[in-house]
Design an enzyme around this catalytic site. Structure first.
Site, PDB file in Angstrom:
ATOM      1  N   GLY A 183       0.683  -1.410   0.133  1.00  0.00           N
ATOM      2  CA  GLY A 183      -0.067   0.028   0.015  1.00  0.00           C
ATOM      3  C   GLY A 183       0.742   1.244   0.016  1.00  0.00           C
ATOM      4  O   GLY A 183       2.054   1.183   0.187  1.00  0.00           O
ATOM      5  N   CYS A 184       0.350   2.438  -0.369  1.00  0.00           N
ATOM      6  CA  CYS A 184       1.099   3.514  -0.401  1.00  0.00           C
ATOM      7  C   CYS A 184       1.657   3.953   0.849  1.00  0.00           C
ATOM      8  O   CYS A 184       2.547   4.263   1.027  1.00  0.00           O
ATOM      9  CB  CYS A 184       0.139   4.601  -0.769  1.00  0.00           C
ATOM     10  SG  CYS A 184      -1.503   4.974  -0.372  1.00  0.00           S
TER      11      CYS A 184
END
Lengths: 336, 336, 336, 336
Positions: free
Chosen positions: D146-147
């Protein structure tokens, strides 16, 4: 590999030139000049370019040696430097305004001082390749257009050439703040700029004489131009809304004229209403013709630092060097 | 109708003071001072205040006569002016930092120069009414808190008073750019500020000693404070995210402590996660306690020019004058 | 104290009505209606209005009883509700489009359905007080203008009345996104809206027939109107850049005409190029006439939710009730 | 030239994958899948990619044939598709969350449903190359992080590995709105998002279990993580401010640890406080260690669609294919 020099390497246009050149397959930056950052390396001044060859910025252009020089300096400096560059056999693309007005009297009227290099002024090609590709190919000095003239002329020149506009043209331009350059000023102070739309440039922005001169170069009659630039709370990007008069019902014919004019121009696209991120960091210009009441309106979208500045300068350098004009400029813009 | 003077009337805090005072039912602006705009009228300097009484700005405070003076000047100027104001019987609310640190040695350490008015320094009340209402009521000189201390202290002081925080407190603050004031600077140049989040202030922002001093005034033990302000692309508004340590599972008790502490404080609300427009142009502070993993986090939202500046200064003036603290400050903020 | 009802209390215009009414000295909100928020209190729906009287939102207007009702509902709903309100003796200000086009055939053409209340359509006053103050004073039903027509008509109507514009008028409008209302949509999704300028509304925005109808009401001849609205990355605010043709050199005469026309209109100011924050949350319209090349251009700035919506609705209600039109609308906008 | 397929080609991550792949020297997009845009060409869906090969989007992945597939689909879809892709010999990089938590029970707890493909779950490499390069090289299935975990883990993992953080870690993250994806929602409606900083995700964002699992993979002890994401008015970009406890005075040692850990990682730079435009459109992560009062703070900046999504996915594909990890990812970000 040919060599490039960047003069005015510390500003926004200088930084964008270096960014684009960092991936150019045929041009390598071998020297850079910046009065205010002399002695620093490119990566110190532009930390986003940290993988860049470690060129040290010089204080002036005296020792620049390159195949092509990009000049991204304040108005009035290029005309001091260009004669010596040309004499040393260096081709030059000037991103400033010094060589855009072919008539030295008009230059003096607009800029309030005599031109320092009238000989080369007459010789300079106007660097809007989609309109003047052939003269650029033959030149050794190119005057890269201003950001507003680039967006405006690409929208209106083909319609003027075909005689489809006979009256005044109104250009309502909306620009991001990076066009104002690197130095802080009241109108680009964030608290002043972020929550408003600021029309400026009255009574006549210096880009209007440039547009008139460029239209004259095409051989078309020059209409009155009402040009109002507005600062909008964006950093990069210009959208020009172009309203030609008299009103007309020729929307689809207008679109046809533009499409056919740019069939062989890889950087101009005619289609749906554009979004500015599509143009971000690129040499693209997106045109769209839409109907608004009784009149066709033309929208023109560019990145002011891209097609309106550094990317177009590289397109011009490609032409100067005899390369395909798309060399090093093939990256698409953002979707979002 | 009592009379008010605004010193430093040309800046953002000065303009916000004048805007709020233009609707104050008991205070009328009778004089204003601005070095850089001397000789102009208020409506020339602040065109949004065009219905305002036509006061002409003076160059200095020598002839100011008023019941209360608001000082919104650069650091170091108020301590030159306050002694004379007080001597002439003028109550003073200083929006700058000169009277916030009660210890002149600490002042000298933080600001790098001796304090010019140590006598009144000891006398000044710290103008956070929700914590120090009584001492403000008795004062003739009030040091209006900084914007960051206002948002931070309202969140943490009640928890410290109750002994619910025993370790270091981390305050991650996000602020709009108007807090940097009216003068252009590189970090608030729109192209630099609009597309990033900029942490600054290392190693210690001047607001940290102010917070420590304010906590000491409450009688609570002062914890280590790790405070990092970030510029975000907003003009007005501060959101502080406050992370007290050690971790705790007392979210609802924390919310109870804050709610009960501010039960009689009309400008502080404890509830859902706030949006900054609610605070815009107002004297409100919105607090919210949320659970994040194993810890309660406190969010605190204000308008840096409102509760963090001009509106709180008027709240303090109301207390100085013996009026209800909400006088002239009853307008709600925006929904959007 | 007269009583007010707000229908459509959950949207942005509804929220702004409630915000402004919360400080109105002569109008008290006694009922509010919102289909989607029925059963909630105003402060639950609009947390910025937490000091507001605790009115519970009703699901429909059946039991509304008030001196004046504000209708801020989706297009097509007001014409179902107004007949019953008027019959019960309730004055009505409709912020939607239902009563703006006096000709039911034109309404049917533009909105694609027959008008449900043609009798009152003919009776409704057009609520632009600066142009139609007298007819509003005599009315019991007012059609509050759209945001774009408000900004545009204030700029051009006086010039048309004086015969100073004889050809097509081009209106290039830049608007914040709150004008699109409370419901999420692709064009107002933040990632799509924040980095571009988005021209929309082709071929003819519904506000153009409204402008034509309003001009006809003034008795002036209706010129062709080329109107292009653009979304810009602002939340509140409209700047219209108005380019009348043919070109003219009468800049100062134009400014005189506008100034003299609005001498007795406290909410319209003619002067320097405006900044949008000046209009924020207010009923102000700022006009400026500037020279651009061979033509005068008129800039018109309002808050689309203020003079372009809720504030003007209150100005209309003031006139309906026989009060000074400025009642409750005297707060200045922001400097920054 | 190897072939690539993009599943979920219509969203923001899909568009960014296609944009980056359009200039990849060794990967050519030969198929693309989008339920909602089936039958359209890539250039119809993404007009910025108008020079792109004219692939038509398929409705599902049944006929996809490629060397490597990128899955950029809503949570829960990849685990339905991956088994068949792997069986057909297609390597897969999943940009969604399906394969990030190695324990199917933890997956079920966090996502509220059983995992549909537990066999491959155990096999999937976690695609943070700077920490797990070797296992990615050996894999055929990669779970792209995920970012938020990308930005956070790059800052804290090396410090945890060296035992320099022993207590809770507080991560205050500020993110642009593109991370919320392509579909409009109330919290990303421009009028709601543009003027505030919005903390969300309480009590525990799904990225926290992902961070814990990733830290466990490094062999380090997992500290309590207090993670609060905030939406800021940016489109692209994440800045994480990381506050490890207990406080420490080891700023320069921390910087040394990070620098030495990433000496051979071309996409991570440790230096001055970063600006987000430097990371825009790139695979770069900029780290900086600064002193704030008594503690070192680590700042970590990425483009959430770049290093936090599509660019890192291509870095992972490069490793899967045995190529240099920088292949096709050598463009610098913007200066402004």
């Amino acid at each position: 590999m040919a060599s490039a020099a960047v003069l005015g390497a510390g500003g926004y246009l200088g930084g964008e030139l270096l960014r684009l050149l960092s991936n150019h397959p045929s041009l390598s930056v071998t020297s850079a000049v910046s009065k205010s950052h002399a002695g620093q390396s490119i990566r110190q001044v532009h930390p986003n370019l940290e993988a860049f060859p470690d060129v040290i910025l010089a204080a002036d252009a005296a020792h620049v040696d390159a195949d092509v020089a990009f000049l991204a300096q304040p108005a009035g400096e290029a005309m001091q430097t260009v004669p010596s560059l040309l004499q040393r056999g260096i081709r030059a693309v000037d991103l400033g305004p010094d060589y855009r007005l072919p008539d030295p009297n008009e230059y003096a009227r607009v800029y309030g001082r005599p031109h320092a290099d009238p000989d080369h002024l007459a010789e300079a090609a106007y660097g809007l390749p989609e309109l003047f590709r052939d003269s650029i190919r033959r030149a050794r000095l190119v005057a890269n257009p201003g950001c507003y003239p680039t967006a405006s002329l690409l929208a209106i020149a083909p319609l003027l050439e075909k005689g489809m506009i006979t009256g005044p043209v109104i250009v309502d331009a909306k620009s991001g703040t990076s066009g104002a350059g690197h130095d802080p000023s009241p109108s680009t102070h964030h608290p002043e700029a972020a929550l408003t739309v600021w029309p400026y440039g009255a009574p006549e922005h210096r880009h209007v004489p440039e547009m008139r001169a460029a239209i004259a170069r095409t051989g078309a009659a020059t209409p009155p131009i009402v040009f109002v630039p507005h600062l909008v709370p964006l950093v990069r990007g210009i959208l020009c809304s172009v309203y030609p008069t008299p009103l007309s019902s020729d929307r689809s014919r207008w679109a046809d004229v533009l499409e056919s004019r740019y069939r062989d121009s890889p950087f101009v696209r005619v289609g749906a209403v554009p979004r500015l991120p599509w143009a971000l960091g690129t040499n693209r210009c997106y045109l769209s013709v839409q109907q608004a009441g009784d009149a066709p309106v033309v929208f023109s979208a560019i990145d002011n630092l891209g097609k309106g500045g550094a990317a177009q300068a590289i397109q011009n350098a490609n032409l100067l060097m005899g390369w395909p004009e798309t060399t090093g400029l093939d990256r698409p813009g953002f979707g979002v």
